[in-house]
Motif scaffolding. Structure first.
Motif, PDB file in Angstrom:
ATOM      1  N   MET A   1      13.317  13.164  90.705  1.00  0.00           N
ATOM      2  CA  MET A   1      13.099  12.169  90.284  1.00  0.00           C
ATOM      3  C   MET A   1      14.285  11.554  90.639  1.00  0.00           C
ATOM      4  O   MET A   1      15.657  11.534  90.523  1.00  0.00           O
TER       5      MET A   1
ATOM      6  N   VAL B   1       8.972   9.611  70.607  1.00  0.00           N
ATOM      7  CA  VAL B   1       9.685   9.714  71.880  1.00  0.00           C
ATOM      8  C   VAL B   1      10.055   8.625  72.685  1.00  0.00           C
ATOM      9  O   VAL B   1      10.864   8.021  73.223  1.00  0.00           O
TER      10      VAL B   1
ATOM     11  N   MET C   1      13.405   7.695  73.822  1.00  0.00           N
ATOM     12  CA  MET C   1      13.834   6.902  75.494  1.00  0.00           C
ATOM     13  C   MET C   1      14.899   5.645  75.576  1.00  0.00           C
ATOM     14  O   MET C   1      15.649   5.534  76.046  1.00  0.00           O
TER      15      MET C   1
ATOM     16  N   SER D   1      19.079   6.030  75.405  1.00  0.00           N
ATOM     17  CA  SER D   1      18.943   6.964  76.499  1.00  0.00           C
ATOM     18  C   SER D   1      19.865   6.111  76.766  1.00  0.00           C
ATOM     19  O   SER D   1      19.657   5.161  77.699  1.00  0.00           O
TER      20      SER D   1
ATOM     21  N   LEU E   1      17.194   6.845  81.946  1.00  0.00           N
ATOM     22  CA  LEU E   1      15.641   7.108  81.827  1.00  0.00           C
ATOM     23  C   LEU E   1      14.873   7.836  83.119  1.00  0.00           C
ATOM     24  O   LEU E   1      15.736   7.470  84.302  1.00  0.00           O
ATOM     25  N   SER E   2      14.139   8.193  82.661  1.00  0.00           N
ATOM     26  CA  SER E   2      13.322   8.917  84.437  1.00  0.00           C
ATOM     27  C   SER E   2      12.430   7.972  84.555  1.00  0.00           C
ATOM     28  O   SER E   2      11.823   7.676  83.574  1.00  0.00           O
TER      29      SER E   2
ATOM     30  N   THR F   1       9.876   7.978  86.031  1.00  0.00           N
ATOM     31  CA  THR F   1       8.280   8.909  85.977  1.00  0.00           C
ATOM     32  C   THR F   1       7.610   8.713  84.965  1.00  0.00           C
ATOM     33  O   THR F   1       7.050   8.547  83.983  1.00  0.00           O
ATOM     34  N   GLY F   2       8.858   8.948  83.623  1.00  0.00           N
ATOM     35  CA  GLY F   2       9.136   8.890  82.121  1.00  0.00           C
ATOM     36  C   GLY F   2       7.855   7.845  81.848  1.00  0.00           C
ATOM     37  O   GLY F   2       7.565   7.785  80.569  1.00  0.00           O
ATOM     38  N   VAL F   3       8.818   6.427  82.321  1.00  0.00           N
ATOM     39  CA  VAL F   3       8.611   4.559  81.416  1.00  0.00           C
ATOM     40  C   VAL F   3       7.239   4.822  82.252  1.00  0.00           C
ATOM     41  O   VAL F   3       6.691   4.611  81.295  1.00  0.00           O
TER      42      VAL F   3
ATOM     43  N   ALA G   1       4.912   6.957  82.312  1.00  0.00           N
ATOM     44  CA  ALA G   1       4.514   7.474  81.816  1.00  0.00           C
ATOM     45  C   ALA G   1       3.747   6.850  80.762  1.00  0.00           C
ATOM     46  O   ALA G   1       2.119   6.544  80.107  1.00  0.00           O
ATOM     47  N   VAL G   2       5.054   6.235  79.584  1.00  0.00           N
ATOM     48  CA  VAL G   2       4.776   5.328  78.516  1.00  0.00           C
ATOM     49  C   VAL G   2       4.091   4.650  78.520  1.00  0.00           C
ATOM     50  O   VAL G   2       3.027   4.245  78.185  1.00  0.00           O
TER      51      VAL G   2
END
Length: 134
Positions: A1, A59, A63, A66, A69-70, A72-74, A76-77
């Motif tokens: 990650m 969420v 984020m 934070s 950040l990941s 992958t998470g960004v 996903a958004v």
């Protein structure tokens, strides 16, 4: 990650997305019945959309605040926002609902706003850096 140090653009975009999603979510969840009459859209659809937006907004707010950040998470958004845009347009084209002119304007307007947020988040992601030492 892969962890990222969010760029100021990404952080502000996530904050704006959290604010817009939270405000829209509250409005739709709390005023689904009167909005249904104005928009010509089912109250249940409006209420469910509003309820879905509330945890999404939380969420996003987390984020945005934070330090790291990941990637992958960004992504996903961004993907969730693009899916929202596509589903909004599909809703209008499907014939499943017959919204009023105001309802069409609302669906198109919020889809455009979400699309712009996804684009800002994408450009903010591109400007974000991998912190040294990770």
């Amino acid at each position: 990650m892969t962890l990222l140090q969010p760029s100021p653009l990404l952080r502000r975009s996530l904050q704006l997305d959290a604010l817009a999603s939270g405000a829209t979510g509250l409005l739709l969840a709390l005023a689904a019945n009167p909005l249904s009459g104005l928009f010509g859209l089912p109250a249940a659809l409006l209420m469910v959309a509003g309820i879905v937006l509330l945890p999404f907004a939380l969420v996003l707010a987390w984020m945005a605040n934070s330090e790291l950040l990941s990637r992958t998470g960004v992504w996903a958004v961004i993907a969730a926002n693009l899916l929202w845009v596509l589903e909004s347009l599909f809703l209008l084209l499907s014939g499943w609902v017959q919204p009023s002119v105001l309802g069409c304007a609302f669906v198109i307007g919020q889809a455009l706003a979400v699309g712009v947020l996804a684009e800002l988040e994408f450009f903010g992601l591109r400007r974000s850096a991998v912190p040294h030492g990770l």
